[in-house]
Design a protein around this motif. Structure first.
Motif, PDB file in Angstrom:
ATOM      1  N   MET A  69      -9.531   3.331   0.650  1.00  0.00           N
ATOM      2  CA  MET A  69     -10.010   3.304   1.534  1.00  0.00           C
ATOM      3  C   MET A  69      -9.318   2.034   2.471  1.00  0.00           C
ATOM      4  N   SER A  70      -8.558   2.331   3.901  1.00  0.00           N
ATOM      5  CA  SER A  70      -8.251   1.226   4.435  1.00  0.00           C
ATOM      6  C   SER A  70      -8.751   1.609   5.943  1.00  0.00           C
ATOM      7  N   ILE A  71      -8.645   0.351   6.790  1.00  0.00           N
ATOM      8  CA  ILE A  71      -8.855   0.644   8.102  1.00  0.00           C
ATOM      9  C   ILE A  71      -7.759   0.110   9.029  1.00  0.00           C
ATOM     10  N   ASN A  72      -7.514   0.916   9.980  1.00  0.00           N
ATOM     11  CA  ASN A  72      -6.673   0.742  10.943  1.00  0.00           C
ATOM     12  C   ASN A  72      -7.239   0.228  12.303  1.00  0.00           C
ATOM     13  N   GLY A  79      -4.179  -4.106  12.996  1.00  0.00           N
ATOM     14  CA  GLY A  79      -3.186  -3.288  11.654  1.00  0.00           C
ATOM     15  C   GLY A  79      -3.892  -2.659  10.560  1.00  0.00           C
ATOM     16  N   LEU A  80      -3.238  -2.403   9.595  1.00  0.00           N
ATOM     17  CA  LEU A  80      -4.008  -1.717   8.297  1.00  0.00           C
ATOM     18  C   LEU A  80      -4.489  -2.875   7.407  1.00  0.00           C
ATOM     19  N   ASN A  81      -5.677  -2.546   7.060  1.00  0.00           N
ATOM     20  CA  ASN A  81      -6.546  -3.507   5.995  1.00  0.00           C
ATOM     21  C   ASN A  81      -7.241  -2.485   4.879  1.00  0.00           C
ATOM     22  N   ASN A  82      -6.836  -3.068   3.755  1.00  0.00           N
ATOM     23  CA  ASN A  82      -7.399  -2.483   2.517  1.00  0.00           C
ATOM     24  C   ASN A  82      -8.752  -2.689   2.528  1.00  0.00           C
ATOM     25  N   ILE A  83      -9.769  -1.766   2.222  1.00  0.00           N
ATOM     26  CA  ILE A  83     -11.196  -2.035   2.221  1.00  0.00           C
ATOM     27  C   ILE A  83     -11.642  -1.543   0.815  1.00  0.00           C
ATOM     28  N   VAL A  84     -11.091  -0.281   0.263  1.00  0.00           N
ATOM     29  CA  VAL A  84     -11.627   0.154  -0.985  1.00  0.00           C
ATOM     30  C   VAL A  84     -10.306   0.286  -1.877  1.00  0.00           C
TER      31      VAL A  84
END
Ligand code: NAG
Ligand code: NAG
Ligand code: NAG
Ligand code: NAG
Length: 329
Positions: A67-70, A99-104
């Motif tokens: 999962m990533s969040i933009n 921007g894009l961030n890795n979460i899981v």
């Protein structure tokens, strides 16, 4: 609005190629921020963004692997800290930026926690009490994941407070503060409506984080969409008064404003128990605790009882917080 929902579902069915940091997420399921399956909680503006400690969103995902969040341009630079929890486990801090961030996933919260489970709940909230704004544009999941409706927990706590509830100065912000921990302990949904400096008697400007006084896109206040207050709180807890006292608001005025506030709350929450906490006060090294509005909270609660509202309870917190609790060394 309708057309947006249709567009969302078209997008959800589309496979995208995107680069997240060094990781190429060759195929991602893109969830737009207006997807009705994104369960927002707490205070969000229309961007949608939030800077309220504890506010965030929840996702119920089948077959979660990554999962990533933009995040959009309103996100605090260089970063904002969010707390993330998988399957109601404890929260881990992840620093995020526009921007894009890795979460899981392999380079973020490890998916091992959810391996072997067919569905997972991801909870994410803004953690800091300042420099904490996030602006959610979209969520990216592994392409073979499926977003499911989030089923809220049965208990739902609404906390109203100031810096003493917002996690000011705590390393992990609100995620280490008493309202948040209380919600976790009771396995409840929890919203913390608290900002450093918040007072009941002042105008809206002082109920906002000072860092956002001049964000004119909000005209100094966040529109509070009570439709998002789902599930409605089962319990309301209020711990407030320190900043009214600091501004020399008189006992009489404080009682009046607090009473009016409770009457207004009843329009939103007609029958829920409301817990009026007395302040823990300001402890000193000699063991004494300096108090404010002594006796006034009793008057406020008694007035509600006289008005026929028995579901307002005084909680005497005297002695809950001592000097040693604040300065353990
Ligand atoms: C997040 O950023 C803050 C401020 O730069 C830093 O103190 C903290 O260690 C960072 N936390 C994580 C988990 O990266
Ligand atoms: C901002 O809020 C003030 C005070 O409520 C109001 O008078 C003013 O018209 C508002 N401005 C805008 C642009 O909405
Ligand atoms: C409140 O009263 C104290 C004592 O009279 C005074 O020192 C202080 O400046 C006042 N604070 C405000 C915000 O008016
Ligand atoms: C709250 O508790 C303290 C300490 O036990 C006590 O001295 C005080 O009278 C109590 N206040 C009320 C309103 O019951």
């Amino acid at each position: 609005m309708k057309s947006w929902i249709i567009v969302t579902h078209v997008l959800m069915a589309t496979v995208f190629h995107s680069v997240v940091g060094d990781t190429v997420m060759s195929s991602s399921l893109v969830i737009q921020n207006d997807d009705p399956l994104v369960h927002f909680h707490g205070r969000w503006d229309e961007s949608p963004g939030t800077w309220w400690a504890g506010s965030g969103f929840k996702l119920h995902v089948q077959n979660l692997k990554t999962m990533s969040i933009n995040l959009g341009p309103h996100t605090t630079a260089p970063l904002a800290s969010v707390g993330v929890s998988l399957d109601y486990d404890s929260f881990t801090t992840i620093n995020v930026s526009q921007g894009l961030n890795n979460i899981v996933g392999p380079t973020a919260l490890n998916i091992e926690q959810t391996e072997g489970k067919s569905t997972s709940v991801v909870r994410l909230n803004v953690e800091g009490w300042q420099n904490n704004r996030i602006n959610l544009e979209s969520v990216l999941l592994n392409s073979d994941a499926k977003l499911l409706p989030y089923t809220p927990l049965k208990l739902a706590f609404q906390f109203v407070g100031d810096s003493l509830s917002a996690g000011q100065f705590l390393p992990e912000g609100v995620d280490q503060a008493w309202p948040f921990l209380t919600g976790e302990r009771f396995r409840a949904e929890h919203n913390v409506n608290a900002q450093p400096g918040a007072a009941l008697t002042t105008d809206t400007e002082q109920t906002e984080d000072t860092g956002y006084f001049y964000t004119t896109d909000h005209n100094f206040t966040t529109p509070w969409d009570f439709q998002r207050d789902q599930p409605p709180p089962t319990h309301v807890v209020i711990h407030i008064g320190a900043n009214d006292a600091a501004q020399n608001v008189s006992d009489t005025e404080f009682v009046q404003v607090y009473t009016n506030f409770l009457i207004r709350l009843r329009n939103l929450y007609p029958h829920q128990p409301v817990f009026v906490f007395t302040p823990w006060g300001w402890p000193s090294a000699d063991g004494s605790i300096s108090q404010y509005y002594q006796g006034q909270y009793q008057i406020i609660v008694e007035q509600r009882h006289k008005a026929g509202d028995e579901q307002v309870f005084l909680v005497n917190t005297t002695g809950w917080v001592t000097w040693e609790d604040v300065f353990p060394e």
